[in-house]
Design a protein around this motif. Structure first.
Motif, PDB file in Angstrom:
ATOM      1  N   ASP A  60      -6.626   9.569   4.213  1.00  0.00           N
ATOM      2  CA  ASP A  60      -5.530   9.536   3.246  1.00  0.00           C
ATOM      3  C   ASP A  60      -5.962   8.836   1.959  1.00  0.00           C
ATOM      4  O   ASP A  60      -6.775   7.906   1.991  1.00  0.00           O
ATOM      5  CB  ASP A  60      -4.313   8.798   3.827  1.00  0.00           C
ATOM      6  N   PHE A  72       0.179   5.418   0.606  1.00  0.00           N
ATOM      7  CA  PHE A  72      -0.875   6.338   1.032  1.00  0.00           C
ATOM      8  C   PHE A  72      -0.283   7.706   1.363  1.00  0.00           C
ATOM      9  O   PHE A  72       0.882   7.826   1.742  1.00  0.00           O
ATOM     10  CB  PHE A  72      -1.632   5.776   2.240  1.00  0.00           C
ATOM     11  N   ARG A 100      -5.231   6.227  -0.714  1.00  0.00           N
ATOM     12  CA  ARG A 100      -4.455   4.980  -0.610  1.00  0.00           C
ATOM     13  C   ARG A 100      -4.624   4.119  -1.854  1.00  0.00           C
ATOM     14  O   ARG A 100      -5.744   3.869  -2.299  1.00  0.00           O
ATOM     15  CB  ARG A 100      -4.896   4.200   0.627  1.00  0.00           C
ATOM     16  N   SER A 126       0.835  -1.202   0.000  1.00  0.00           N
ATOM     17  CA  SER A 126       0.000   0.000   0.000  1.00  0.00           C
ATOM     18  C   SER A 126       0.867   1.249   0.000  1.00  0.00           C
ATOM     19  O   SER A 126       1.907   1.289   0.671  1.00  0.00           O
ATOM     20  CB  SER A 126      -0.911   0.039   1.234  1.00  0.00           C
TER      21      SER A 126
END
Length: 232
Positions: free
Chosen positions: A222, A166, A224, A164
């Motif tokens: 956020d 972000f 992401r 991920s």
């Protein structure tokens, strides 16, 4: 007749991709040289006032064109499918850590607070170049739109390897989650340059690797991007 039309369509599509690849290749060499000369002029510090402003604009435009030609070249190779996809065991933890380290200069310059959670020892059987390009594009996207902080996480869960990226965004930035993987889509934001192809390339490469990719706003607000790989 339908078969003949399908064959003709595939042939036309391949020819178009070859043209795009050729044009992109021809653009890249002079653009790289042009950008190099402009950077040398900038480093010399010989320009002041309006001339320095004009130089900065020229650098921005050349950088944008270079990014655009690189993305077109990458896409043409993906779509043509002529490139052999070599698979190998990759220490994904080390690879991502190395790529993240390369980002520290711009993060320090902008006082960005990084938040990295990269689990040790995660190994995947995949294509190294595709993996690197996915990570580089995620970091490049974060560089354009991060306001105060960004993060990268890598973990393994139930046979899936989860990557991920972000970041927060500047007030006024509007992102349509349903469109971020469309070619040429750009979030509504002030003074942000980009080809609009970076995340589209991420999606195309992820599909080649049989990985899932999706975008969301997480519980902290956020933006992401998550890529879920299956280790074969």
């Amino acid at each position: 007749i339908q078969r003949s039309l399908d064959v003709e369509y595939k042939r036309s599509k391949e020819q178009l991709n070859n043209v795009i690849s050729g044009i992109s290749h021809d653009f890249r060499t002079p653009l790289t040289a042009s950008l190099g000369y402009l950077q040398m002029i900038e480093k010399s510090g010989g320009l002041t006032g309006k001339n320095a402003e004009y130089l900065e604009i020229a650098l921005q435009k050349n950088t944008y064109l270079k990014e655009l030609s690189d993305e077109f070249f990458e896409l043409s190779k993906i779509k043509n499918g002529h490139e052999e996809m070599t698979m190998e065991n990759i220490n994904l933890s080390n690879l991502i850590s190395d790529l993240v380290m390369e980002q520290y200069n711009w993060m320090q310059e902008r006082n960005i607070s990084p938040d990295f959670h990269i689990a040790d020892g995660i190994v995947i059987n995949s294509n190294r170049r595709y993996i690197m390009r996915i990570v580089e594009n995620l970091l490049s996207n974060a560089e354009k739109y991060t306001f105060t902080h960004l993060g990268i996480s890598l973990s393994e869960d139930n046979g899936k390897i989860i990557l991920s990226a972000f970041n927060d965004t500047e007030n006024g930035t509007e992102i349509d989650i349903n469109r971020v993987f469309e070619p040429f889509y750009k979030p509504s934001s002030r003074n942000k340059n980009g080809s609009g192809l970076g995340l589209y390339v991420v999606k195309c490469l992820a599909e080649k690797l049989f990985a899932d990719v999706f975008a969301e706003f997480d519980n902290l607000g956020d933006f992401r991007i998550t890529v879920e790989f299956i280790d074969f």
